[in-house]
Design a protein around this motif. Structure first.
Motif, mmCIF file in Angstrom:
data_model
loop_
_atom_site.group_PDB
_atom_site.id
_atom_site.type_symbol
_atom_site.label_atom_id
_atom_site.label_comp_id
_atom_site.label_asym_id
_atom_site.label_seq_id
_atom_site.Cartn_x
_atom_site.Cartn_y
_atom_site.Cartn_z
ATOM 1 N N ARG A 50 0.837 -1.200 0.000
ATOM 2 C CA ARG A 50 0.000 0.000 0.000
ATOM 3 C C ARG A 50 0.871 1.248 0.000
ATOM 4 O O ARG A 50 0.600 2.213 -0.723
ATOM 5 C CB ARG A 50 -0.931 0.004 1.214
ATOM 6 C CG ARG A 50 -1.817 1.260 1.279
ATOM 7 C CD ARG A 50 -2.774 1.198 2.458
ATOM 8 N NE ARG A 50 -3.574 2.421 2.573
ATOM 9 C CZ ARG A 50 -4.662 2.696 1.887
ATOM 10 N NH1 ARG A 50 -5.109 1.819 1.008
ATOM 11 N NH2 ARG A 50 -5.317 3.820 2.049
ATOM 12 N N LYS A 51 1.926 1.240 0.796
ATOM 13 C CA LYS A 51 2.806 2.407 0.835
ATOM 14 C C LYS A 51 3.490 2.624 -0.502
ATOM 15 O O LYS A 51 3.561 3.753 -1.014
ATOM 16 C CB LYS A 51 3.852 2.245 1.934
ATOM 17 C CG LYS A 51 4.780 3.452 2.025
ATOM 18 C CD LYS A 51 5.801 3.329 3.134
ATOM 19 C CE LYS A 51 6.627 4.620 3.209
ATOM 20 N NZ LYS A 51 7.644 4.579 4.261
ATOM 21 N N ILE A 52 4.012 1.545 -1.068
ATOM 22 C CA ILE A 52 4.734 1.652 -2.346
ATOM 23 C C ILE A 52 3.817 2.149 -3.455
ATOM 24 O O ILE A 52 4.225 2.932 -4.321
ATOM 25 C CB ILE A 52 5.349 0.284 -2.717
ATOM 26 C CG1 ILE A 52 6.472 -0.063 -1.735
ATOM 27 C CG2 ILE A 52 5.879 0.298 -4.144
ATOM 28 C CD1 ILE A 52 7.034 -1.456 -1.915
ATOM 29 N N SER A 53 2.549 1.726 -3.401
ATOM 30 C CA SER A 53 1.603 2.139 -4.446
ATOM 31 C C SER A 53 1.226 3.605 -4.341
ATOM 32 O O SER A 53 0.667 4.181 -5.282
ATOM 33 C CB SER A 53 0.336 1.279 -4.368
ATOM 34 O OG SER A 53 -0.397 1.571 -3.181
ATOM 35 N N GLY A 54 1.510 4.200 -3.180
ATOM 36 C CA GLY A 54 1.224 5.617 -3.000
ATOM 37 C C GLY A 54 -0.225 5.936 -2.715
ATOM 38 O O GLY A 54 -0.637 7.097 -2.810
#
Length: 548
Positions: free
Chosen positions: A542-546
């Protein structure tokens, strides 16, 4: 080789880290190729911590055999990767209870029952009984601090054991505080001197002194402590503050603690094999990223209430080379208008277990936010039950859905007390059937769970049957099973007879899973639990996807 016994005591003040020190020493001896077991003796009068308030005592740790124990047993299992049982934790209450039961039964033939020898003999029996599998070393941690009136019978018992077992088979390690007085820039040894004096006054001379300190103790300080406490200079060690608790074994190894123990107990001369511990510490010190996890519960004012949970999340982060930043949120303060604000910036939401209705509506509100906003969600025990209630109210359109624990008159008790099963458990408990975990009306200890293929749970575990530990009374009401599954909530884990729901998950969500058991009790720093590993993986994605 005859079992050697190491007794770990503490002085000056509580929470110095006796449990971590004992577990770390065990890990070092284990790394030397020795077979190790470990035990906690607690001075409080409660028979076990099962009925104690988490705000006072911290979490209740549950073993495979259903024992409700002190949280230090969690450290023991995580550091040694061995399963504990009821015989690894005794309290003053359990010892006195056993002696009084024997007296009522007539075992003492009408004699006067006294602390010495009857209570101390019962303690010695418990200590000697912990080494049942040809262990080389048994480490016994004495709870509380030297000078506590409650601890005296335990200390007297371990004093006697040195005479009973011989000097070469018993070692005393004392953990104390050496505070740094910043105004004067001095380390103060007087608290350690007084603590050792108190210990010696009851007949125990420590062989090794571990000095908890913010800074490394110099040679002069160690020499001073050795002189005034009557120990060898090379038997005084710094137990220095470290960034992560998993650095303690390596810190004690660098001090030479395990080598001194081996010399004093005449253990085989082997160097410890520590590459996995070194790799773990390296990964903890050099994370590649960070994820933020919200823990929405009602015991957040005492973090020890969620100790195993905290560590399992850290383990999940290690699996992905990320650090896990925990945001503790009081569920009693989460209301409709503040949910989004409370959850701002988090990459995952976890709702832990608990008992009672207090804070439940806040947990349900947080779960709804996670479900509707696609935030990875992990519900454990009561957390799973709250997820079921939330889904029933807002997806199945059952606005009065609830648990019988919170509303016995609810027209839709999607969580209920499975009377027939618990009647069987109560009868089993009353008959003292050895095949049943203790607890009467609670499901305690390890039970099997059969996992459906092609589910997130199956992907995580990679196998179709697992054993997980429980501590609860209420269950998913299977009368609603078809309605939940038709609406998209998969009952992905069931008991082998299909009577009890163990895991639920959502198919149309990035990662949404609840389990009735406590997976945190089986997570290890060197072997993270698969559900925590995948939950942190989903949070990282989720973090990487922004996604905001």
């Amino acid at each position: 080789m005859k079992t050697k016994f190491i007794f770990v005591t503490g002085g000056v003040l509580s929470s110095l880290g006796k449990g971590l020190a004992a577990a770390s020493i065990g890990a070092l001896l284990q790394a030397r190729g020795l077979k190790v077991t470990i035990q906690k003796l607690d001075p409080y009068i409660n028979v076990d911590p099962g009925t104690m308030n988490p705000f006072q005592h911290g979490e209740v740790y549950v073993t495979d055999d259903g024992a409700e124990t002190d949280l230090d047993l969690g450290h023991y299992e995580r550091y040694l990767d061995i399963s504990m049982s009821q015989r690894n934790n005794y309290t003053s209450g359990s010892i006195y209870n056993s002696v009084i039961t024997k007296e009522r039964r007539g075992d003492y033939l009408g004699g006067t029952v006294q602390v010495i020898p009857h209570i101390t003999d019962e303690i010695k029996s418990a200590v000697l009984g912990v080494a049942q599998h040809d262990e080389d070393v048994a480490i016994i941690e004495i709870g509380g601090t030297v000078g506590d009136i409650e601890s005296l019978p335990f200390l007297e018992a371990i004093r006697q054991l040195r005479s009973n077992l011989g000097k070469d088979n018993v070692l005393y390690i004392h953990l104390t505080l050496v505070p740094l007085m910043r105004a004067a820039g001095e380390l103060k040894t007087k608290p350690t001197q007084h603590s050792v004096k108190e210990l010696r006054s009851i007949g125990i001379q420590p062989d090794i002194i571990l000095c908890r300190s913010e800074v490394d103790l110099g040679k002069d300080i160690k020499a001073k402590i050795a002189l005034f406490c009557n120990v060898d200079e090379d038997a005084v060690f710094t137990a220095i503050d470290v960034q992560s608790i998993y650095e303690v074994p390596l810190a004690l190894y660098e001090e030479g603690v395990d080598q001194k123990i081996a010399i004093l107990l005449r253990l085989p001369a082997k160097n410890p094999h520590l590459p996995r511990w070194k790799e773990l510490v390296t990964r903890l010190r050099t994370p590649k990223d960070e994820v933020r996890i919200a823990i929405v519960g009602k015991y957040v004012d005492l973090r020890e209430s969620y100790k195993s949970l905290h560590e399992a999340l850290i383990h999940g982060g290690v699996a992905h080379d990320v650090s896990v930043r925990l945001e503790y949120i009081n569920s009693e303060e989460v209301v409709g208008d503040t949910v989004a604000e409370s959850m701002a910036g988090v990459h995952g939401v976890l709702v832990p277990g608990g008992f009672g209705h207090r804070g439940v509506e806040g947990k349900i509100a947080a779960i709804r936010f996670a479900r509707e906003q696609g935030v990875p969600f992990f519900g454990i025990c009561l957390g799973m039950q709250c997820a079921v209630i939330e889904f029933a109210r807002n997806v199945l359109s059952l606005p009065s859905a609830n648990s019988e624990e919170f509303d016995p008159t609810s027209p839709d008790p999607v969580i209920y007390l499975m009377a027939e099963w618990y009647d069987h458990r109560r009868q089993c408990h009353q008959k003292r059937d050895a095949g049943c975990a203790k607890g009467g009306t609670m499901r305690l200890g390890a039970y099997p769970c059969r996992i459906k293929p092609e589910t997130r749970a199956f992907v995580a575990y990679g196998e179709d049957v697992v054993q997980e530990r429980h501590r609860h009374r209420y269950e998913f009401n299977d009368r609603y099973a078809e309605r939940f599954e038709a609406a998209g909530m998969v009952l992905s884990g069931l008991s082998p007879d299909n009577a009890l729901v163990e895991i639920v998950e959502l198919t149309d969500h990035p990662w949404f899973l609840g389990c009735q058991f406590h997976p945190e009790f089986k997570s290890r720093p060197l072997d993270p639990h698969p559900l925590f590993r995948d939950f942190i993986g989903a949070a990282l994605s989720r973090k990487i996807s922004g996604v905001p």
